[in-house]
Motif scaffolding. Sequence first.
Motif, short mmCIF file in Angstrom:
data_model
loop_
_atom_site.label_atom_id
_atom_site.label_comp_id
_atom_site.label_asym_id
_atom_site.label_seq_id
_atom_site.Cartn_x
_atom_site.Cartn_y
_atom_site.Cartn_z
N TRP A 7 8.60 11.25 -2.64
CA TRP A 7 7.85 10.04 -2.98
C TRP A 7 8.76 8.91 -3.43
CZ3 TRP A 7 3.62 9.84 -0.63
CH2 TRP A 7 2.76 10.93 -0.53
N TRP A 62 2.55 1.51 -3.43
CA TRP A 62 1.58 1.84 -4.48
C TRP A 62 1.14 3.29 -4.38
CZ3 TRP A 62 -3.21 3.81 -5.32
CH2 TRP A 62 -3.75 3.61 -6.59
N TYR A 63 0.92 3.77 -3.16
CA TYR A 63 0.50 5.16 -3.00
C TYR A 63 1.60 6.13 -3.45
CZ TYR A 63 -1.54 9.38 -1.09
OH TYR A 63 -2.06 10.65 -0.97
N VAL A 70 0.84 -1.21 0.00
CA VAL A 70 0.00 0.00 0.00
C VAL A 70 0.87 1.25 0.00
CG1 VAL A 70 -1.63 1.35 1.37
CG2 VAL A 70 -2.01 -1.09 1.06
N PHE A 95 1.53 6.16 -7.15
CA PHE A 95 0.36 6.91 -7.61
C PHE A 95 0.62 8.41 -7.50
CE2 PHE A 95 -3.63 9.10 -6.58
CZ PHE A 95 -4.37 8.83 -7.73
#
Length: 199
Positions: free
Chosen positions: A132, A25-26, A22, A29
């Motif tokens: 990120w 993936w975030y 998660v 994204f």
Amino acid sequence: MPETPAAKRPVALAIFLIVAGVVGWYAAFALTVEKFTTLTDPTEALGCDFSVLVQCRANLESWQGSLFGFPNPIIGLAAWIAPIVIGVALLSRASFARWFWVAFNLGVVGALAFVIWLINQSVFVLGTLCPWCMATWAATIPLFWTVTLYNLKEGNLPVPAGARRVADALYGWVPAITLASYLVVAVVAQLRLDVLGSL
């Protein structure tokens, strides 16, 4: 058919895979959204650009940010689904063949190799720390240690019994090993970029 006792199921591994997936993936994204922003309006400030040192734009607009001809975050959008699905399957008492664990481990090793290359490019070539991107690094590093040590101790990877015992002993130390890995990256970044001096 009797159910596998909960004590023998890798519940902690399953939960970790879901959480790491998660987070990764975030981050992928968020980077993809920022990439769209650079394409639609190159002058718009990105939410992850905080300074010359801490920013995403330089990484996203570099050739390193599209190593395979398309933005790297797209790889993350696809690849981070795997640990999430595997984690959920393990919680559902699924079991996987040895070849599956070997294939998954190879994918994780490939991910770590890619991250190490990206860290090198970011610190030594681009001279930036992408927030990120660092979230992706932070998820990939413990994923490598956790999956690899798990497969070694469980015998999914063909190693001698002694190596399995060492892996079993180290498995409980994954948080400390991960922290040590983070510190190595932090020290390298500090020596090269003087992060503390730029605060």
